[in-house]
Design a protein around this motif. Structure first.
Motif, mmCIF file in Angstrom:
data_model
loop_
_atom_site.group_PDB
_atom_site.id
_atom_site.type_symbol
_atom_site.label_atom_id
_atom_site.label_comp_id
_atom_site.label_asym_id
_atom_site.label_seq_id
_atom_site.Cartn_x
_atom_site.Cartn_y
_atom_site.Cartn_z
ATOM 1 N N GLY A 146 15.544 -0.422 3.205
ATOM 2 C CA GLY A 146 14.092 -0.329 3.105
ATOM 3 C C GLY A 146 13.615 -0.375 1.672
ATOM 4 O O GLY A 146 14.382 -0.687 0.744
ATOM 5 N N VAL A 147 12.350 -0.048 1.500
ATOM 6 C CA VAL A 147 11.717 -0.078 0.182
ATOM 7 C C VAL A 147 11.305 1.331 -0.188
ATOM 8 O O VAL A 147 10.698 2.056 0.615
ATOM 9 C CB VAL A 147 10.493 -1.013 0.183
ATOM 10 N N LYS A 148 11.634 1.686 -1.433
ATOM 11 C CA LYS A 148 11.327 3.007 -1.958
ATOM 12 C C LYS A 148 10.497 2.849 -3.233
ATOM 13 O O LYS A 148 10.751 1.951 -4.036
ATOM 14 C CB LYS A 148 12.639 3.731 -2.275
ATOM 15 N N LYS A 158 0.811 -1.223 0.000
ATOM 16 C CA LYS A 158 0.000 0.000 0.000
ATOM 17 C C LYS A 158 0.844 1.271 0.000
ATOM 18 O O LYS A 158 0.359 2.345 0.360
ATOM 19 C CB LYS A 158 -0.939 -0.001 1.209
ATOM 20 N N MET A 159 2.089 1.158 -0.415
ATOM 21 C CA MET A 159 2.936 2.343 -0.508
ATOM 22 C C MET A 159 2.554 3.180 -1.725
ATOM 23 O O MET A 159 2.028 2.661 -2.715
ATOM 24 C CB MET A 159 4.412 1.943 -0.589
ATOM 25 N N LYS A 160 2.847 4.473 -1.636
ATOM 26 C CA LYS A 160 2.573 5.392 -2.742
ATOM 27 C C LYS A 160 3.887 5.934 -3.310
ATOM 28 O O LYS A 160 4.964 5.803 -2.690
ATOM 29 C CB LYS A 160 1.677 6.537 -2.280
ATOM 30 N N GLU A 161 3.776 6.553 -4.467
ATOM 31 C CA GLU A 161 4.938 7.140 -5.128
ATOM 32 C C GLU A 161 5.691 8.079 -4.165
ATOM 33 O O GLU A 161 5.100 8.954 -3.528
ATOM 34 C CB GLU A 161 4.503 7.922 -6.362
ATOM 35 N N GLY A 162 7.006 7.840 -4.033
ATOM 36 C CA GLY A 162 7.843 8.680 -3.181
ATOM 37 C C GLY A 162 7.964 8.199 -1.760
ATOM 38 O O GLY A 162 8.744 8.765 -0.988
ATOM 39 N N ASP A 163 7.217 7.160 -1.377
ATOM 40 C CA ASP A 163 7.300 6.648 -0.001
ATOM 41 C C ASP A 163 8.602 5.880 0.205
ATOM 42 O O ASP A 163 9.136 5.247 -0.716
ATOM 43 C CB ASP A 163 6.129 5.721 0.306
ATOM 44 N N PHE A 164 9.081 5.913 1.446
ATOM 45 C CA PHE A 164 10.275 5.163 1.834
ATOM 46 C C PHE A 164 10.015 4.574 3.215
ATOM 47 O O PHE A 164 9.685 5.305 4.158
ATOM 48 C CB PHE A 164 11.495 6.074 1.833
#
Length: 519
Positions: A413-415, A393-399
């Protein structure tokens, strides 16, 4: 084969025959527990410490043997609601928050005092039940630096404070401020003098005790070229005159005070700066000669102590967490602290059962300014933190991911970038964060791991990821961990999630697990 396995398992459960392992050893706690204050009430010992910008703050720990400690409480959930403490308006309070506390038990009530450079105030918390809390808070200006709360036998209560030139103020009856009409006085004009004339650190960290009618004041100072030193002053009256002497000058082990045991033994509790793991506690035996406490064995803090052996810091000061909460359980165990005040709308352990959910609510460009990083201590001489992360459920630009957290941090982490997910490692060991490596991620779950090695102040961390929890791949390079004064805290494992472009995304941490390597 099953019989062989059972035999091996049974052998592992047998007590270790080495007598040395049945004794406590220094350091007492190989983790960041600085500025300790300690009391004994009956058979139990209680200790407070400094965690500065972390919240909840001012941890209270309990032990039955002076060796094995458990976090039982915090004096406050939130010190104040300000931009500095909230990480808002581009502000922060790294290395400030609250510092050196003073813990006391007086006429059935527990007191812990502290001060804050952030708010400019002194705080006194009190409770009748130190384990359940319900602390009542009083605060007043100014912030009395490194103050020692002291209840004298004549009913008067004081704070001894400041550095080098130590001062004393008398408090009013309800400890809500300084007693009107009683001016502040010089307590000891030059408290550093017993250690020499030139100081890189003037006498501070005051802790005042009264033993058999005499007053004993402990301070730390640092004579140039000689390291941190314990200085003790003694007097027959709180008004002096005071005579002082150097009490210990060994590897920088200093700052603390006195504690006795029910069977009449005495110890000094002190700490040692030990690189990036932080400031680690030591216990030093004390003998009394001619009315003076004599610290150590031949002027040294011994490696072994005539006390029960440590059973380890897990799960009492650090702990793994499956984030699986039963009804009535606290949302977070006491081992966890947030970096600064959290935004409680943006995290949950209930929205998805068995997971910690961290949601984004604003745009951030800096990890150290991002809210809701959840932390707990690293452990020496070596320790590993790992987690399993759902990034669907991450969005563009999330880290989002796992960090070795201090000013010069490291992250794995995940970007999300250009609509794709990447596993990344960031190294801020040279002050500026550098994205060292990217690996494409085509699934929604990833395992992350950080290994920290503090052995002999080696102070390095390595980073890895796994797609199945079995085969691990290193990523990025080695972080040279540095105890940076702007944060003034040992490295911590941190779970984080922040947005750099869009808000409203979230990640779910399935678990966090910590392992201790006793090298």
């Amino acid at each position: 084969m099953k019989k062989i396995f059972k035999l091996i398992f049974a052998c592992l459960l047998l007590p270790v025959s080495d007598a040395a392992l049945s004794q406590a050893q220094n350091p007492l706690i190989f983790a960041d527990v600085p500025d300790m204050a300690m009391i004994r009430v009956g058979e139990n010992y209680y200790m407070s410490s400094t965690t500065m910008h972390m919240n909840p703050g001012l941890p209270i720990m309990k032990s039955a043997d002076l060796v094995n400690w458990k976090i039982i409480n915090y004096a406050y959930d939130m010190l104040a609601d300000t931009p500095e403490l909230n990480l808002t308006d581009g502000k922060n309070t790294y290395s400030k928050g609250t510092w050196a506390s003073s813990l006391r038990f007086h006429q059935g009530i527990y007191y812990v005092s502290t001060f804050s450079q952030t708010t400019g105030e002194t705080y006194i918390f009190k409770t009748k039940d130190i384990e359940k809390g319900n602390w009542e808070k009083a605060s007043f200006k100014p912030a009395y630096h490194d103050s020692s709360l002291f209840f004298d036998d004549d009913g008067k209560t004081y704070l001894i404070h400041n550095a080098h030139t130590l001062k004393i103020v008398e408090l009013n009856d309800d400890l809500t401020g300084v007693r009107p009409g009683v001016p502040e006085k010089i307590f000891i004009e030059n408290a550093s003098a017993p250690a020499g004339e030139i100081m890189s650190l003037g006498a501070e960290g005051s802790q005042l005790f009264k033993v058999k009618g005499k007053y004993y004041l402990f301070n730390i100072c640092a004579p140039t070229g000689k390291g941190r030193t314990v200085v003790i002053h003694r007097a027959d009256s709180i008004n002096g005159p005071w005579e002082g002497r150097v009490a210990l000058q060994d590897r920088g082990i200093a700052q603390g005070g006195l504690i006795d045991t029910p069977d009449g033994r005495w110890f000094a509790y002190l700490f040692r700066d030990y690189g990036s793991v932080g400031r680690i506690p030591y216990l030093v035996p004390v003998k009394w000669e001619d009315g003076w406490p004599i610290l150590g064995e031949n002027g040294m803090a011994p490696d072994k102590l005539d006390l029960p052996a440590s059973t380890g810091l897990i799960p009492n000061l650090v702990a793994s967490d499956e984030f699986d909460r039963k009804n009535g359980q606290a949302a977070l165990p006491l081992v966890w602290q947030w970096n600064h005040n959290p935004d409680n709308k943006l995290w949950s352990v209930h929205e998805r059962k068995g997971y910690l959910r961290l949601k984004t609510g604003r745009i951030d460009t800096s990890f150290v300014q991002a809210r809701n990083t959840l932390t707990q201590r690293t452990i020496g001489p070596a320790s590993t933190g790992s987690t399993l992360l759902d990034v669907s459920k991450m969005k563009e630009g999330d880290f989002a991911g796992l960090s070795a957290f201090q000013k010069n941090f490291g992250q794995v982490g995940v970007k999300v970038e250009n609509g794709k997910k990447w596993i990344v490692m960031v190294n801020a060991g040279s002050d500026q964060p550098v994205e060292v490596q990217q690996v494409p991620l085509s699934q929604n779950h990833v395992y992350l791991k950080i290994d920290c090695d503090f052995t002999d102040t080696r102070d390095v961390a390595t980073f890895a990821y796994s797609l199945d929890g079995k085969a691990w791949s290193p990523i990025g390079d080695t972080l040279k961990m540095t105890y940076a004064i702007p944060h003034f805290m040992g490295y911590r494992f941190g779970l984080f999630n922040y947005a750099t472009k869009n808000t409203g995304g979230y990640v779910d941490f399935d678990w966090f697990r910590i392992k201790y390597k006793n090298k």
